[in-house]
Structures are given as C-alpha cells and as structure tokens.
Design a protein around this motif. Structure first.
Motif, PDB file in Angstrom:
ATOM      1  N   PRO A 126       0.809  -1.226   0.000  1.00 12.94           N
ATOM      2  CA  PRO A 126       0.000   0.000   0.000  1.00 12.94           C
ATOM      3  C   PRO A 126       0.844   1.279   0.000  1.00 12.94           C
ATOM      4  N   GLY A 166      -7.106  -1.489   1.356  1.00 10.82           N
ATOM      5  CA  GLY A 166      -6.251  -2.669   1.537  1.00 10.82           C
ATOM      6  C   GLY A 166      -6.518  -3.408   2.840  1.00 10.82           C
ATOM      7  N   ALA A 176      -2.972  -4.380   4.467  1.00 14.03           N
ATOM      8  CA  ALA A 176      -2.234  -3.154   4.186  1.00 14.03           C
ATOM      9  C   ALA A 176      -1.732  -2.524   5.485  1.00 14.03           C
TER      10      ALA A 176
END
Lengths: 331, 331
Positions: free
Chosen positions: B106, B121, B125
């Motif tokens: 990310p 995400g 993420a």
C-alpha cells in the motif's frame, strides 16, 4: 573534694560522649549486616556519587531504577526453588478432591513421597504438576492459595517460614537504596503472581514493581461478575535473555543498578551495564555452607558460571557471602 | 481625623480580607477547567471520602490506583488515532531509503496521498505499514523515531503539536489525584513504546506506569553490545477485555478509579467497579463539535455505545464535554 568532683564530672562527660559517638557511628552505617570490605564499599561509593548533586555522576531520582533477582538473591533457593515446594504442598492439599491422583503419575509418586520418580518424569511431569496447581483458577483464587501457603509452610531444613529465609543484608540494601531515592524492582524467573502477595510486607516492594514469569490470563464474566482466569499457556519466561525484555516491558527504561546470583541474571546485568553514566552490577556468591549453602558452577539450582567469569572480567561486585555478610538471615 | 483614619484602616482590612478570601477560593478549586455540576462534584466527593482517615471509605495511599485510557480520554483521537498518523509520516520519511515503495502497495498509494486506496487494503495493508514503521529496529531506535515525530509533527486540523492536543481538564484531574496520594497509570490500546517517550513530560506519568499494546522483543548482542530488537509479532493487545489483563500483569492489584471514553474501556471499568470498597468510574463523552469533535455510537474511532448504556444503567459518571468542560485544550 573539688578535684574528685571534677574528675567525676569529666568521666561522666567522656562516657556520654562515647555513647553519643557510638550512636552516631551506628546510625551512620546503613548496612550493619555487611562486613567492612570491597563489596560494602562499592555499594556505598556508588550510592554516594549518584546522589551527590555536585557530582558529574549525579542521577536524577526518577532514573534511579534498581532491579533485583529474587531466588538466591533476596531469599534462599535451596534445597530447591521455594515455588517448587509450594507446588508439591498444593498437590497434597488438593489430593482429597482428586481421588484419581492415587493411581495417576506423577501425582501418585508425589503423594507417596517418591520425589525421585516424580523428577524422573521430567518436563512432562513438571507440566502436569503446574497445571494442577497454577492454572484453571481465577487470579484471586491463586493469590489466596499463595497467601495461605506463605503464612504457614515451613522450610524443610530450618523449619522457618519461607518469608523468614530472606537475606538480612539484602533487606538493608533495599531500604538503603530507597532512602536514597531509588525505586526498587524484583525481576525474577519465578511466577509474578507467586511473589506479589507478600513482596510489600517482606521486601517493601509493591506488586506493581514485581516482574516475573507468567501464564496467560483471560477476562471473563461469571454470573455478571468479572474475573481473570489463569490459562494453561505460558505467557512469558522472565529468565536469562527474558529479563531485559521483562524490564523493558514493565519499566520502560534501563536500570542503573542490578543484583543477581546466577547465570539467569547475566543478561540483566549486561543490559544494565550497557547504559550510559554510572552503573552498578552485583552478584551474590553462595560460599557459606555453614550458615546457608555453598554452590556455584555445578549446581542445577542457581548455577553461577558464565556470569561469575564475566563479573570477574568486568569488575562487577561479587559478594562472598561467607566473608562479606556478618549475618545471613534475620533470625 | 481619627474617624477618617479608622474608616481608612477598616477599608484596607476589608480589601485585604477579600483578596485573601479570593485567593483561598481559587486555591481551593483543584479543577478550574471543570464547570460546576454533577461530574465535577462526583470527582471531588470520591477523592474527599477515600482520603478522609475518619471515613469508613478511607483507602490507604498504596491502594489508590487510578487508570486512564489515552486516546480520546487524555488526548484527542480525531480525525484518526495519532499513532496512525505517526505511521503515515514515518512511511514518508523512510521512502527515500525504499525506492521499491513507489510501485508497491500500500506504500505507493500512501505516497501519492490516496488514503482511500490505502484503507481499501484493509488489515493486510495496515499490517504492512506497521511492519515497515514499528518493527525490525531496536527499542532505542524506535524511541528516537517517536521522540522526533512528537517534537515536530502537527495535527492536520489545528496545526498544533500532538502533545498539545491533550485535555486541560484531564491534566488537572491527573494532578489532583496525585496530590491526593493516587498513583496514576495509562492503560491504552495504543503502543506502550509509542507513549512512553513523552508521558512523563506531558502527563506527569513515568514510563513504568504506562501500559499499552506491544510487539514481541528479543534480547541480542550486536558487536558485544546488548540490544532489544522489535519483532514482527504481536505480543499483547491492550484493548477491551485485554485491559484488565494488562492491569493485572503490570499493576497486580485492582484500580479503585478508572477513566475511559469508548467501548474499548468497558471491561476496564467493569473490572474496577467489581472490587470491594469505594469505586469511581468515568466516561468522557465527546459532545462538543465546536471546540473538539462530537461522536459516540456510530463512530469507527472511539465508538461509545455499550459502555454508555452500562454507565447510565450503573450510575457511572459521564462527562458531557460541551457542558462540563470550561476549556478543552491548554492552548
């Protein structure tokens, strides 16, 4: 007549002066159970310099963190760790509620007093004994079982309460450090909840300044009442390289003084020594088989081998219990 | 003349008396940023009774443990947790050393300022951002990165340092409790090592009285120098049911007063309330969209829903920020 009277008065004055002086000398020695020598001097000198505002070695009170191992440093650890003896006693106390233990190992051997067979079971047997005595109950129930045991159980050799098996010179040292603005912590491989019920009363160390090994616990509501349940899973082992980890987790800053007695304390002393500014590292060496026990490099309990070498190499203070301590126990 | 002089002297005395009285009244209010009302009264009454030696509700100083959540209780938590903003800033600061982040999610979206894509995400993420900013370094390196950020980073809405985004009424409350023999602790879902570098300076709370979430650390020797390395593994989540667990682990006794602002504090307040003797539980309710933010049951950050119901049902103190606080921030 006048001369006699004068002599008499002089004598009284001398006696009074001597008494006053002796009181002063006694009051001036914060470590009366330590014999004069290098170990005692190193402590006094360290405390003097870090508390002297004019000294380049001055340390502000908030940073005067001192950490103490417990087993073998503050109280005895022979013939085996006291928490192990607690565990054996608990098995006996709980046996009436567990008739199945009569035929189930390692409980059966333990209840028959056959310690050799118990120990032959190794880690698995030890794990089973731990399960039966240390987990499955709430934190408050465990605390009560420790408090009850500590109030009544007796040391197998001396017949004393275990909380009497503490080292008088170390009690004086704890008090002396606190009088000089130090915050004293226990950092022990023993169970954190095994020490907390009595650490304030015996050492003057409150529960929030006790660091030790632990099992996981779980918050639960039982009939709407919140409890913490002790789970059969290791949370943290506060020994060896675990000690600096435990110190960072609980204290969040590096101690300036560390006190231990075995290889399990080596990393704690290394971690303390590696900080900036004045540092003090001390090992208690068990050398007194008459008043206590004598053991070091070969002992399965409290082995002192690598740490002793490192202490000698780096000039850390090593207490020769036989030579340096005027008195071992308070009794 | 004599009468005039007498009147003059009387006037001077009255003025002096008024001045003295007003000083006394001001000095007598330890919580000047709290408006008079039920919330302030409940605090004053609780402290009065537990510190009154003649009262059946007297609590010895050693047991006067007070625990405070941090995000949303001691400092603000909008538009998002400040530790999250720290993480984003660290990614930007570290980007020059990581050219691969330009094309790697990310990180790529974050560096382009596309927060929506970053948040899309999800946990994966977030985990990658945490890895890049919170672990892999030593505890001292992490401390430095926090200290540097706290000294310079600015809040996106107010432009203030984050350590200025603290609640003035809560600073007064912390000081008032300590003046009355309480030991004050932070018990936060935030990172324990994220708060410690500034907790003493900002809240008067030393690192050893900060409890929070943590990653595992490992003791290591690097070129003979001991370090603690932060590992990519969660050690403890100090939130919700984790808070009583964290309290027991670090403090080892039950608080008598607990302060929070969200459902993540519910179990901490329940645990505190369930002890014997006098208890005090307080929730800060964010109701002031002009001076701060207004949010509760629907907010993804600092959601206050179940805990608000339970507070109302059980008569815990709920602070209406808009009504109860004369002032919100120190600036």
């Amino acid at each position: 007549m006048k001369t006699v009277r004068r002599i008499f008065i002089s004598c009284v004055l001398v006696v009074l002066a001597c008494a006053a002086l002796s009181t002063t000398i006694q009051a001036a020695d914060p470590l009366p159970s330590w014999n004069h020598g290098a170990a005692k001097n190193s402590i006094l000198q360290f405390v003097a310099k870090v508390t002297n505002e004019g000294s380049p070695d001055f340390v502000p009170p908030a940073e005067r963190i001192a950490v103490f191992d417990n087993d073998g440093t503050l109280w005895a650890e022979q013939p085996m760790y006291f928490q192990f003896l607690f565990m054996l006693d608990r098995i006996k106390a709980l046996a009436p509620q567990h008739p199945e233990w009569k035929t189930q190992e390692p409980f059966a051997s333990l209840l028959k007093g056959d310690m050799k067979a118990v120990l032959a079971g190794g880690e698995k047997a030890l794990g089973q004994l731990m399960m039966a005595t240390h987990v499955g109950m709430t934190s408050e129930e465990f605390k009560k079982s420790v408090s009850d045991w500590v109030a009544t159980a007796r040391h197998p050799k001396t017949g004393r309460l275990f909380t009497e098996m503490v080292y008088q010179p170390m009690l004086e040292l704890l008090a002396f450090l606190r009088e000089n603005g130090f915050k004293t912590f226990i950092v022990s491989g023993g169970g954190i909840e095994f020490m907390r019920p009595w650490s304030q009363r015996v050492y003057g160390i409150p529960p929030e300044q006790v660091i030790g090994s632990s099992v996981k616990t779980k918050f639960d509501l039982r009939d709407g009442k919140p409890v913490l349940v002790r789970l059969p899973e290791i949370n943290f082992v506060d020994d060896g390289p675990g000690k600096p980890v435990g110190i960072q987790m609980h204290i969040g800053r590096r101690p300036i003084a560390a006190f231990g007695n075995s290889d399990g304390d080596l990393q704690m002393l290394q971690w303390t020594a590696a900080g900036e500014g004045p540092r003090f590292m001390l090992l208690v060496h068990h050398t007194d088989e008459e008043r206590e026990w004598a053991y070091d490099r070969q002992s399965p309990i409290g082995r002192l081998d690598k740490a002793l070498d490192e202490a000698q190499r780096r000039g850390w203070t090593v207490v020769d219990m036989k030579k340096d301590w005027k008195r071992v126990f308070p009794f």
